[in-house]
Design an enzyme around this catalytic site. Structure first.
Site, short mmCIF file in Angstrom:
data_model
loop_
_atom_site.label_atom_id
_atom_site.label_comp_id
_atom_site.label_asym_id
_atom_site.label_seq_id
_atom_site.Cartn_x
_atom_site.Cartn_y
_atom_site.Cartn_z
N ASN A 171 34.23 31.91 34.89
CA ASN A 171 35.66 31.59 33.85
C ASN A 171 35.38 30.44 34.32
O ASN A 171 36.40 30.62 35.57
CB ASN A 171 36.40 32.78 34.43
CG ASN A 171 38.10 32.26 33.81
OD1 ASN A 171 37.78 32.31 32.28
ND2 ASN A 171 38.42 31.53 33.98
N GLU A 172 36.39 29.44 33.04
CA GLU A 172 36.76 27.81 34.01
C GLU A 172 36.09 27.56 35.12
O GLU A 172 36.70 26.55 36.04
CB GLU A 172 38.63 28.05 34.06
CG GLU A 172 38.83 28.57 32.16
CD GLU A 172 40.06 28.50 32.77
OE1 GLU A 172 41.00 28.37 33.67
OE2 GLU A 172 40.55 28.17 31.36
N ASN A 212 38.87 29.05 26.54
CA ASN A 212 40.03 29.20 25.96
C ASN A 212 40.43 27.40 26.11
O ASN A 212 40.32 26.57 26.40
CB ASN A 212 40.42 29.37 27.99
CG ASN A 212 38.75 30.31 28.79
OD1 ASN A 212 38.76 30.88 27.94
ND2 ASN A 212 39.29 30.45 30.09
N TYR A 258 49.46 24.31 25.83
CA TYR A 258 49.18 23.28 27.31
C TYR A 258 49.31 21.71 27.04
O TYR A 258 49.54 20.56 27.29
CB TYR A 258 48.51 23.54 27.74
CG TYR A 258 48.78 24.67 28.99
CD1 TYR A 258 49.70 25.17 29.32
CD2 TYR A 258 48.01 26.02 28.98
CE1 TYR A 258 49.99 25.63 30.15
CE2 TYR A 258 48.36 26.99 30.13
CZ TYR A 258 49.06 26.79 30.60
OH TYR A 258 49.74 28.41 31.41
N TRP A 278 45.69 35.81 24.98
CA TRP A 278 45.61 35.88 26.34
C TRP A 278 46.94 35.76 26.57
O TRP A 278 47.63 35.39 26.18
CB TRP A 278 45.00 34.25 27.47
CG TRP A 278 45.67 34.31 28.51
CD1 TRP A 278 46.60 34.17 29.26
CD2 TRP A 278 44.60 35.21 29.59
NE1 TRP A 278 46.02 33.78 30.68
CE2 TRP A 278 44.99 35.06 31.17
CE3 TRP A 278 43.62 36.08 30.21
CZ2 TRP A 278 44.34 35.69 32.00
CZ3 TRP A 278 42.78 36.71 30.40
CH2 TRP A 278 43.22 36.46 32.37
N LYS A 303 52.72 35.18 29.13
CA LYS A 303 51.87 34.89 28.16
C LYS A 303 51.38 36.25 27.18
O LYS A 303 50.94 36.66 26.46
CB LYS A 303 50.46 34.48 28.22
CG LYS A 303 50.84 33.14 28.83
CD LYS A 303 49.27 31.52 28.78
CE LYS A 303 49.17 30.81 29.27
NZ LYS A 303 49.64 30.56 30.39
#
Length: 748
Positions: free
Chosen positions: A377-378, A433, A439, A512, A533
């Site tokens: 992930n990321e 994502n 953001y 998310w 969130k």
């Protein structure tokens, strides 16, 4: 016969010991498992929760144990690393806080025993996760069991697995079911008896063979398919190890028979039918409990996820409790299961990614709900992929395909990562994502971005693994990006639903997050220590309005919901009221008087309501009703406005001059001015110099993608968020930037 004894009751717990204790100190706390020592300090903000070694100690009398030839301890979750001692002797070490692992204690057992488990969640460079946006709760936070078995038994040492692996293959209207077992200390003459039972308990297939042969294939005629939420039908496979007529050991597992395909144009296909995967991500923690969940907590989570209408869950960012995977099988959820290989690649952590992935696959192989294994992930958060990162991913990808030839691999990619980065080509399917509209960027950018990826890589299935925005109990009639209001979150998800759910090529979408969760380093939205969130609050007591937006699109049982129930006092003479329903028509009444009926194919209904005195609002859709109220006030109710605790800078500190910029302006606007652009670029150059001893998450190679995302950020919000990139900006620095912007004329 195998016997399992739960050991959750009455452990002595201490943070004070500096080495494995030789006796229980009467001053230590007594706790029952599951237990976490970060259930409070891991959720209160400050990024200062206790991360070190703690000790759990328990006395065991052998006379209290079942008679057996072999004894194993089973740990279902010890975060993040653990050492096991019995009577002063170290028996085992385990790295990885989210999987099951076992220890053979047979030789160490005496008449009276002192069991010590040292658990630590400290900082290191070898065990994942180390850098991520959630709290790494320490503790023995799942069950601890003692398993008593015969000398000959189904394997308990192979990566914490169940000793049985079931692989169904659909052949026309039947299924060929391969059942493989893993055995320890098999003796000559021993046999294996196989039985497959239908959901009602009736036997549909059986067989017997020598224990020298550990794989059998049994046939289910006219097989009943597992078909997601529509029909989550489960069979049970049972295998007994026999010595003559004596049953030495036995194992069983439920399984489902199904086929699936992930098509780059049609999305997810289950049993030959298009089956859109629209769902949520889930973290496993709770307010005041941490990750030490009980069965009823898992059940409540699943009930809420089913209520919202999800067909899929991304179980982030680690292996979840077997109890929850079982619920996923039972309720028909399609699952993304992953390991915590997250945020920052650690060259010294490769072996840990391999061992955690092996445990994930071996322990969860039989769950029909799981369709993809998540590799990372990321992982390019701090920059583009390196050779070592690519090699690590290739090793994991090849290993998973060798271990499990029935499922696919995937990754969750950070938004800034270039779509041409070679690591995106490694797994079978990809998800991104994206937080355009929160953001950075705006909500309208999400769909076009996905269309561009799909156009450039038409043969790679693409999905959205994360998207969302934060909402607390703040309210406004003029929602703006970044205001943390429930109204903006509802607007955001309305827009994302319309964009994502109308693109059938997306193989899966995951909000998310389903629930707010603990993130002790966060200081956002006026309540530190949480990521807000979620569609549902951390305590599971309140479903935010956005919850009902998804329910309107994804469920069939009729309902109607008026948004803004916590937003009663309103200053405007005419106020907008939003209603969600899965029915095609809604009528709204104000104090019994109809404002008319509306129809909407998008399930979102917007009424302009006269705001005079106190008004009772009633929404009617079919036989469904929902009620709310509003009240006219002359002055805005400040209880609805975000107030950050310990804020470095408040709005009234910022000087604004007509015709000139300030830190309340967006980057897009400031970049229109050559002077403004120069000032911003110098700010970013400074941001690439992190706090001493820390690495900045802002890299030159990410700047292009970051600029695309951050255009709608105000400068003040950007500077407040820089702490997440290990860059501290003081109040004086913010005001200094504001003073410089106050000297730059605005460009229209």
């Amino acid at each position: 016969m195998r016997q399992i004894l739960n050991l959750n009751y009455k452990w002595a717990f201490t943070k004070q010991a500096v080495e494995a204790p030789q006796a229980i100190d009467p001053h230590w706390y007594l706790v029952n498992l599951p237990h976490s020592w970060n259930n409070i300090d891991g959720q209160d903000g400050g990024n200062d929760y206790y991360r070190d070694t703690c000790y759990y100690v328990k006395e065991i009398d052998k006379l209290d144990l079942p008679e057996a030839e072999q004894y194993y301890l089973e740990f279902c979750g010890a975060n993040a690393s653990a050492d096991v001692y019995m009577n002063g002797k170290k028996l085992a070490h385990h790295d990885g806080g989210y999987s099951t692992w076992r220890v053979n204690i047979t030789e160490a057992l005496e008449a009276k025993n002192l069991l010590v488990v040292a658990v630590e969640n400290g900082i290191n460079d070898r065990v994942y996760p180390q850098n991520a946006d959630f709290t790494f709760y320490g503790g023995l936070y799942r069950n601890v069991n003692l398993i008593a078995v015969s000398e000959s038994h189904f394997d308990l040492d192979y990566y914490g697995g169940p000793g049985i692996a079931v692989t169904p293959e659909i052949c026309g209207s039947d299924a060929e079911v391969a059942v493989k077992v893993y055995l320890t200390n098999v003796k000559e003459g021993q046999e294996l008896a196989y039985t497959i039972k239908a959901a009602d308990g009736s036997v549909v297939a059986e067989g017997k063979q020598s224990a020298d042969e550990t794989k059998a294939v049994l046939k289910i005629e006219n097989v009943h398919l597992w078909h997601g939420r529509k029909d989550p039908y489960l069979y049970t496979a049972e295998v007994a190890l026999l010595d003559g007529d004596k049953v030495l050991d036995n194992v069983s597992t439920r399984f489902g028979c199904r086929t699936f395909v992930i098509d780059p144009n049609k999305g997810f296909i289950l049993n030959g039918e298009e089956y859109p995967l629209r769902g949520v991500s889930r973290h496993q923690d709770r307010w005041g409990i941490g990750n030490a969940l009980l069965p009823e907590h898992h059940e409540e989570d699943m009930d809420l996820i089913c209520e919202v209408g999800a067909t899929t869950i991304r179980l982030a960012h680690y292996q979840h409790d077997q109890y929850f995977y079982d619920l996923c099988d039972e309720r028909g959820m399609v699952i993304w299961a992953e390991i915590p290989y997250i945020s920052n690649h650690m060259p010294t952590g490769r072996e840990n990614t391999i061992s955690q992935m092996k445990e994930l696959v071996v322990q969860n192989y039989n769950h029909p709900s799981i369709v993809v294994w998540g590799l990372s992930n990321e992982i390019t958060m701090s920059g583009k992929s390196s050779d070592d990162l690519l090699e690590n991913h290739n090793i994991l990808n090849d290993m998973v395909h060798e271990m499990d030839k029935t499922r696919l691999t995937t990754i969750a990619v950070v938004s800034m990562c270039d779509i041409h980065d070679p690591y995106i080509q490694i797994p079978d399917v990809v998800s991104y994502n994206h937080y355009f509209g929160w953001y950075g960027g705006d909500t309208s950018m999400n769909g076009p971005w996905l269309d561009n990826f799909h156009k450039e890589f038409p043969n790679i299935p693409i999905g959205m693994s994360e998207y969302g925005c934060e909402a607390l109990n703040w309210h406004t009639s003029d929602p703006k990006q970044g205001d943390y209001t429930e109204e903006y979150q509802a607007y955001y998800h309305e827009e994302l639903i319309k964009q994502l759910f109308t693109r059938p090529y997306l193989w899966a979408t995951h909000v998310w997050n389903m629930f707010d969760f603990g993130a002790d380093s966060r200081a956002e939205g006026g309540e530190d220590g949480q990521n807000h969130k979620g569609l549902v609050t951390f305590d599971r007591k309140y479903k935010k309005d956005s919850f009902y937006a998804y329910k309107a699109w994804l469920t069939d049982a009729p309902f109607v919901h008026i948004c803004g129930k916590r937003y009663v006092d309103r200053v405007e003479d005419v106020t907008k009221v939003t209603v969600y329903s899965n029915l095609p028509e809604v009528e709204l009444f104000v104090n019994g008087k109809s404002l008319g009926k509306q129809t909407s194919a998008e399930h979102f209904f917007y009424f302009m309501v006269p705001n005079v005195g106190e008004s009772v609002l009633t929404a009617v859709a079919g036989d469904c009703k929902d009620e709310s109220r509003i009240c006219k006030v002359e002055v805005f109710n400040e209880a609805y406005r975000l107030k950050e605790k310990g804020a470095v800078l408040n709005w009234f500190d910022i000087t604004e001059i007509d015709g000139y910029y300030s830190i309340n302006d967006t980057l897009d606007d400031i970049m229109k001015s050559p002077q403004g652009a120069q000032l911003f670029m110098s700010m970013m150059a400074q941001a690439m110099k992190p706090e001493e001893g820390k690495e900045s998450m802002i890299k030159p190679e990410n700047m292009g993608q970051m600029m695309q995302m951050m255009g709608s950020f105000t400068v003040v919000r950007l500077m407040k968020l820089m702490s997440a990139a290990n860059v501290t900006v003081t109040k004086e620095q913010m005001l200094g930037v504001n003073a410089m912007l106050n000297q730059i004329p605005k460009v229209n």
